[in-house]
Design a protein around this motif. Sequence first.
Motif, PDB file in Angstrom:
ATOM      1  N   HIS A  90      48.450  11.256   3.445  1.00 47.23           N
ATOM      2  CA  HIS A  90      47.298  10.360   3.558  1.00 47.23           C
ATOM      3  C   HIS A  90      47.350   9.278   2.486  1.00 47.23           C
ATOM      4  O   HIS A  90      46.972   8.135   2.731  1.00 47.23           O
ATOM      5  CB  HIS A  90      45.987  11.137   3.432  1.00 47.23           C
ATOM      6  CG  HIS A  90      45.669  11.985   4.613  1.00 47.23           C
ATOM      7  ND1 HIS A  90      45.493  11.476   5.874  1.00 47.23           N
ATOM      8  CD2 HIS A  90      45.479  13.326   4.723  1.00 47.23           C
ATOM      9  CE1 HIS A  90      45.222  12.456   6.710  1.00 47.23           C
ATOM     10  NE2 HIS A  90      45.209  13.589   6.037  1.00 47.23           N
ATOM     11  N   ARG A 145      44.479  11.275  11.497  1.00 47.34           N
ATOM     12  CA  ARG A 145      45.374  10.283  10.898  1.00 47.34           C
ATOM     13  C   ARG A 145      46.530   9.961  11.838  1.00 47.34           C
ATOM     14  O   ARG A 145      46.961   8.814  11.936  1.00 47.34           O
ATOM     15  CB  ARG A 145      45.867  10.819   9.562  1.00 47.34           C
ATOM     16  CG  ARG A 145      47.055  10.159   8.948  1.00 47.34           C
ATOM     17  CD  ARG A 145      46.854   8.681   8.656  1.00 47.34           C
ATOM     18  NE  ARG A 145      48.015   8.140   8.020  1.00 47.34           N
ATOM     19  CZ  ARG A 145      49.145   7.827   8.657  1.00 47.34           C
ATOM     20  NH1 ARG A 145      49.266   8.011   9.936  1.00 47.34           N
ATOM     21  NH2 ARG A 145      50.159   7.327   8.001  1.00 47.34           N
ATOM     22  N   ALA A 190      44.830   7.781  14.682  1.00 46.47           N
ATOM     23  CA  ALA A 190      44.296   6.492  14.242  1.00 46.47           C
ATOM     24  C   ALA A 190      45.345   5.593  13.608  1.00 46.47           C
ATOM     25  O   ALA A 190      45.143   4.386  13.530  1.00 46.47           O
ATOM     26  CB  ALA A 190      43.156   6.722  13.258  1.00 46.47           C
ATOM     27  N   MET A 240      45.651   4.330   7.547  1.00 47.56           N
ATOM     28  CA  MET A 240      44.272   4.014   7.155  1.00 47.56           C
ATOM     29  C   MET A 240      44.251   3.713   5.658  1.00 47.56           C
ATOM     30  O   MET A 240      44.007   4.609   4.847  1.00 47.56           O
ATOM     31  CB  MET A 240      43.356   5.184   7.480  1.00 47.56           C
ATOM     32  CG  MET A 240      43.318   5.536   8.950  1.00 47.56           C
ATOM     33  SD  MET A 240      42.219   6.897   9.322  1.00 47.56           S
ATOM     34  CE  MET A 240      43.026   8.248   8.510  1.00 47.56           C
ATOM     35  N   ARG A 251      42.126   2.249   3.768  1.00 45.53           N
ATOM     36  CA  ARG A 251      40.850   2.451   3.086  1.00 45.53           C
ATOM     37  C   ARG A 251      40.402   3.910   3.102  1.00 45.53           C
ATOM     38  O   ARG A 251      39.878   4.417   2.118  1.00 45.53           O
ATOM     39  CB  ARG A 251      39.775   1.585   3.729  1.00 45.53           C
ATOM     40  CG  ARG A 251      40.008   0.122   3.490  1.00 45.53           C
ATOM     41  CD  ARG A 251      38.859  -0.706   3.997  1.00 45.53           C
ATOM     42  NE  ARG A 251      39.147  -2.107   3.804  1.00 45.53           N
ATOM     43  CZ  ARG A 251      39.180  -2.993   4.763  1.00 45.53           C
ATOM     44  NH1 ARG A 251      38.926  -2.626   5.995  1.00 45.53           N
ATOM     45  NH2 ARG A 251      39.457  -4.235   4.503  1.00 45.53           N
ATOM     46  N   ALA A 252      40.560   4.574   4.228  1.00 43.88           N
ATOM     47  CA  ALA A 252      40.082   5.956   4.348  1.00 43.88           C
ATOM     48  C   ALA A 252      41.119   6.975   3.917  1.00 43.88           C
ATOM     49  O   ALA A 252      40.769   8.112   3.623  1.00 43.88           O
ATOM     50  CB  ALA A 252      39.660   6.237   5.792  1.00 43.88           C
ATOM     51  N   GLY A 253      42.383   6.603   3.858  1.00 40.15           N
ATOM     52  CA  GLY A 253      43.442   7.536   3.490  1.00 40.15           C
ATOM     53  C   GLY A 253      43.222   8.224   2.153  1.00 40.15           C
ATOM     54  O   GLY A 253      43.317   9.448   2.060  1.00 40.15           O
TER      55      GLY A 253
END
Length: 195
Positions: free
Chosen positions: A22, A68, A71, A74, A76-78
Amino acid sequence: MVNPALSVSLIWLLAMLAAAAHMAAARPAPAGPALAVAAYMLLLWPACLVTPQPNWVGVLIGIAAFWRLIAGPMPRAGPLIAGACAALAAALQVAGGLDYRVAGALGLVALLGAGLAPARAPGGRVAFREHVLVVAALAAPAFGLAGDAAYGWRSATMLNRAAGPPHALAPPLWALAILALALAAGVIKGFWIRR
């Protein structure tokens, strides 16, 4: 018989590998490691309060890895997901009997190590983060639910001895709903990519 200590250790390993995967998508964002540490620090204590069990921690780590994979990267969200995975793994270690400070420090060091992992392999190829996420998505729930499956199987065999003739039970509605939602998400993602 399933060894709970082994299952907790394997879930911890898979959670840290998933956290590294991530974090790899968050390389362009300079605040990525700081966000991961902030998420870790904010979630560790509440996660310890709810007395984590391997079954739902493994499933949550698997869901995060599936999300993950579906999508895509990511940035920002990782880091937030990486911090959450590490906090759940550390809380699971605390529930297993490890001291809060030791588990917290070990999880933080592993998370910082995941933040330093290279995002790309030498030669420009993407590192094995997708492969790591596939393994985490498939194995974390399996290791988490292995103890419950073994216990359920033993219970079913004991109940079957006292029961009359066997009869088929319909699957629960929530299991069918989860399957339908997963299929719908895959179809929508497939249409979205083709467009």
